[in-house]
Design a protein around this motif. Sequence first.
Motif, mmCIF file in Angstrom:
data_model
loop_
_atom_site.group_PDB
_atom_site.id
_atom_site.type_symbol
_atom_site.label_atom_id
_atom_site.label_comp_id
_atom_site.label_asym_id
_atom_site.label_seq_id
_atom_site.Cartn_x
_atom_site.Cartn_y
_atom_site.Cartn_z
ATOM 1 N N PHE A 26 0.635 -1.196 0.259
ATOM 2 C CA PHE A 26 -0.414 -0.155 0.422
ATOM 3 C C PHE A 26 0.636 1.269 -0.074
ATOM 4 O O PHE A 26 0.450 2.161 0.512
ATOM 5 C CB PHE A 26 -0.627 0.216 0.751
ATOM 6 N N ASP A 28 2.162 3.478 -2.462
ATOM 7 C CA ASP A 28 1.273 4.054 -2.568
ATOM 8 C C ASP A 28 -0.141 5.505 -1.685
ATOM 9 O O ASP A 28 0.002 6.472 -1.887
ATOM 10 C CB ASP A 28 0.469 4.189 -4.127
ATOM 11 N N LEU A 29 -0.983 4.588 -1.398
ATOM 12 C CA LEU A 29 -1.781 5.140 -0.674
ATOM 13 C C LEU A 29 -1.051 5.816 0.270
ATOM 14 O O LEU A 29 -1.376 7.157 0.734
ATOM 15 C CB LEU A 29 -2.937 4.077 0.080
ATOM 16 N N LEU A 32 0.018 9.018 -1.117
ATOM 17 C CA LEU A 32 -1.189 10.049 -0.832
ATOM 18 C C LEU A 32 -1.494 10.533 0.452
ATOM 19 O O LEU A 32 -1.851 11.578 0.607
ATOM 20 C CB LEU A 32 -1.807 9.226 -1.490
ATOM 21 N N ASN A 35 0.528 13.051 1.609
ATOM 22 C CA ASN A 35 0.451 14.587 0.864
ATOM 23 C C ASN A 35 -0.948 15.235 1.319
ATOM 24 O O ASN A 35 -0.470 16.615 1.039
ATOM 25 C CB ASN A 35 0.478 14.064 -0.136
ATOM 26 N N ASN A 36 -1.588 14.652 1.044
ATOM 27 C CA ASN A 36 -2.920 15.100 1.726
ATOM 28 C C ASN A 36 -3.042 15.731 2.488
ATOM 29 O O ASN A 36 -3.277 16.390 3.323
ATOM 30 C CB ASN A 36 -4.040 14.163 1.458
ATOM 31 N N LYS A 39 -1.485 18.472 2.100
ATOM 32 C CA LYS A 39 -2.966 19.712 0.790
ATOM 33 C C LYS A 39 -4.043 20.031 1.954
ATOM 34 O O LYS A 39 -4.198 21.744 1.887
ATOM 35 C CB LYS A 39 -3.135 18.752 0.439
ATOM 36 N N THR A 40 -4.494 19.641 2.978
ATOM 37 C CA THR A 40 -5.932 19.469 3.499
ATOM 38 C C THR A 40 -5.471 20.670 4.651
ATOM 39 O O THR A 40 -6.232 21.736 4.646
ATOM 40 C CB THR A 40 -6.332 18.381 3.658
ATOM 41 N N ARG A 43 -4.872 23.934 3.054
ATOM 42 C CA ARG A 43 -5.854 24.651 1.946
ATOM 43 C C ARG A 43 -6.928 25.765 2.038
ATOM 44 O O ARG A 43 -6.795 26.744 1.385
ATOM 45 C CB ARG A 43 -6.452 23.402 1.308
ATOM 46 N N ASP B 105 -12.133 11.925 0.541
ATOM 47 C CA ASP B 105 -12.359 13.388 2.117
ATOM 48 C C ASP B 105 -12.794 14.434 0.851
ATOM 49 O O ASP B 105 -12.443 14.764 -0.374
ATOM 50 C CB ASP B 105 -10.418 13.583 1.502
ATOM 51 N N GLU B 107 -13.515 17.525 1.208
ATOM 52 C CA GLU B 107 -12.221 18.339 1.095
ATOM 53 C C GLU B 107 -11.598 18.632 -0.590
ATOM 54 O O GLU B 107 -10.771 19.722 -0.808
ATOM 55 C CB GLU B 107 -11.168 19.305 2.356
ATOM 56 N N LEU B 108 -11.295 17.199 -0.885
ATOM 57 C CA LEU B 108 -10.765 18.021 -2.000
ATOM 58 C C LEU B 108 -11.324 17.477 -3.379
ATOM 59 O O LEU B 108 -12.400 16.691 -2.944
ATOM 60 C CB LEU B 108 -9.375 15.260 -1.865
ATOM 61 N N LEU B 116 -6.869 8.640 -3.778
ATOM 62 C CA LEU B 116 -7.532 8.749 -3.045
ATOM 63 C C LEU B 116 -8.170 6.462 -2.939
ATOM 64 O O LEU B 116 -7.674 5.483 -1.862
ATOM 65 C CB LEU B 116 -7.865 9.291 -2.095
ATOM 66 N N THR B 119 -6.200 4.089 -4.599
ATOM 67 C CA THR B 119 -4.845 3.611 -3.556
ATOM 68 C C THR B 119 -5.443 2.969 -2.349
ATOM 69 O O THR B 119 -5.009 2.275 -1.927
ATOM 70 C CB THR B 119 -4.004 4.485 -3.007
ATOM 71 N N ILE B 120 -6.522 3.103 -1.692
ATOM 72 C CA ILE B 120 -7.244 2.548 -0.833
ATOM 73 C C ILE B 120 -7.819 1.000 -0.431
ATOM 74 O O ILE B 120 -8.167 0.006 -0.590
ATOM 75 C CB ILE B 120 -8.381 3.773 0.076
ATOM 76 N N PHE B 123 -4.760 0.125 -5.289
ATOM 77 C CA PHE B 123 -4.321 -0.275 -6.808
ATOM 78 C C PHE B 123 -3.208 1.017 -6.969
ATOM 79 O O PHE B 123 -2.649 1.466 -5.572
ATOM 80 C CB PHE B 123 -5.512 0.206 -7.851
ATOM 81 N N CYS B 124 -2.193 1.105 -7.771
ATOM 82 C CA CYS B 124 -1.407 1.321 -7.535
ATOM 83 C C CYS B 124 -1.721 2.755 -8.385
ATOM 84 O O CYS B 124 -2.767 2.682 -9.319
ATOM 85 C CB CYS B 124 0.482 0.590 -7.570
ATOM 86 N N ARG B 125 -0.726 3.569 -7.820
ATOM 87 C CA ARG B 125 -1.080 5.473 -8.666
ATOM 88 C C ARG B 125 -1.011 5.556 -10.397
ATOM 89 O O ARG B 125 -2.108 5.728 -10.598
ATOM 90 C CB ARG B 125 -0.546 6.187 -8.610
#
Lengths: 273, 244
Positions: A26, A28-29, A32, A35-36, A39-40, A43, B105, B107-108, B116, B119-120, B123-125
């Motif tokens: 996981f 990549d998650l 993310l 990062n998020n 960002k959040t 923002r 999310d 806000e996104l 998001l 990937t949860i 899967f990969c990006r």
Amino acid sequence: MNSTPTYDSAARGAPFLRELVELARFRDLLGLLVNNINKTRYRRSALGVLWTLLNPLLNMAVLTFAFSQIFKFDLPHYPVYVLTGLIAWNFFSQTTTYAMNTLIWGGSLLRRIYLPRSIFAVSSIGNGLVNLGLSLIPLVILMLLLGHPLYATWWFLPIAVLLWAMFALGVALFMSALAVFFADVVEMWGVAIQAWFFLTPVMYPKEILPERFIWYMNVNPAHNLLELFRVPLYLGHVPGPNTIAAAVAEAVVALLVGWWVFTSKSNEIAYRV
Amino acid sequence: MTDNDLVISLADVSVRYRVPHERIPTIKEYAIRWLRRRIRYQDFWALRSVSLEVHRNEVLGIIGANGAGKSTLLKVVARVLQPTSGRVRLWGRVAPLLELGAGFDPELTGRENIFLNGTILGFCRNDIAGRIDRIVEFAGLEEFIDAPLRTYSSGMYARLGFAVATDIRPEILIIDEILSVGDAAFQEKSFDRVRSFLGDGTTVLLVSHSLDQIARLCQRVAWLQHGELVTVGPPDEVIARYRA
Ligand SMILES: Nc1ncnc2c1ncn2[C@@H]1O[C@H](COP(=O)(O)OP(=O)(O)OP(=O)(O)O)[C@@H](O)[C@H]1O
Ligand SMILES: [Mg+2]
């Protein structure tokens, strides 16, 4: 297609290692999430990421002013001393607190879908590392302003940061495991870490402590780790072998214990959150 | 059917929810009660010794009253819950459609949420980046995809969630009452998508209160009652007994 199942609830083997494999899957998650979170968080504020730079600086300005008025510490470039301490300490207190909060936030997710449960603690550390990196900019600016030398021993910084990160992750995992079971852990940790801050020479030189308390400094794990971070940047030499050995031991033990406690409880987390 | 086609195997699976008798929210209280040996739990068995085998290409329906344990059964298969006892084995990648849009999310933007949520789901990006246009198109959200999710209606939420989770044909698809989200047109569309997977090697577990839907899609139906498997068999027989 039937030889080995892709999932076996009765699979033998340590949850200790399995969690690592799942985290890698996981990744990549993980990226993310790191990062998020940033960002959040930024923002909605007009200054955006600039806050990361200004925050420790303002914090330091206030604390430096207060402390240098009350105590007359005999430290050259006292603001540099304070800021190096605060950067390391903020990393620790922010990541551990954040890990607990994101696990509780992520709890609604863990009830619905499978994820490696440690992903929230690990992403908090990743996020803390980004912030730590950013706060080195004001540190360098401050050093230039005060004419504090930029020592060659900065090369030691990555090692210090790595050990801090291991220690923080271990503590974060342990505390998050507790926080899932008891609602008051987050607040208790807030109080505890504040007390720990004052018991650790972040703001003041350890020399102001009476002789008979010296032993205590050696059992305070945060102290050795702090020295590892501060000595190369502030004093310009590599920390002594005893300090390094102690810090390595603390980081490794914290990480192993935290990881073990968390992974052995992780199957209960989905039942609890 | 040879055993080589086995995709999901549950052997004697039981799940116990352990609800503390009184709420013990703090460490302090816990410590006090532990010292007095006064921690009492109320055990609730949501699944009792369920054994079930599902094979490749099969669509298995699960029916039962509210609280019978259907969602719990799906969670055990989706790895969300570790069974209290018994053994679960799977052969294949699971797409869990338990609650759509887990981890969105607000806000996104829609686009960021696809990454998001994707990937949860494991899967990969890069993989998602290559499929994003198709996902957006299926969800029918081209005009809204760069707006924050908090501006979406709940139907739009669900469409996006369904589109992300089913974009790639999964080996095991787990559906908990979600074929009834969205408007009539999208319901039809999602129904068609599930159908298009059938016969291609996808195995489906479908929980629904719509017996009509179950009869239309499933080859076998399992009936759960108070956590126990009453019977498994052909849809018309099981549904007739369930209705009786
Ligand atoms: N987290 C939990 N803690 C305690 N009990 C729970 C928990 N989740 C479910 N239960 C109990 O387990 C039983 C089965 O729940 P489950 O959600 O599996 O039912 P279901 O068959 O899906 O019902 P529905 O048709 O309403 O969706 C219920 O009686 C419920 O009260
Ligand atoms: Mg349900």
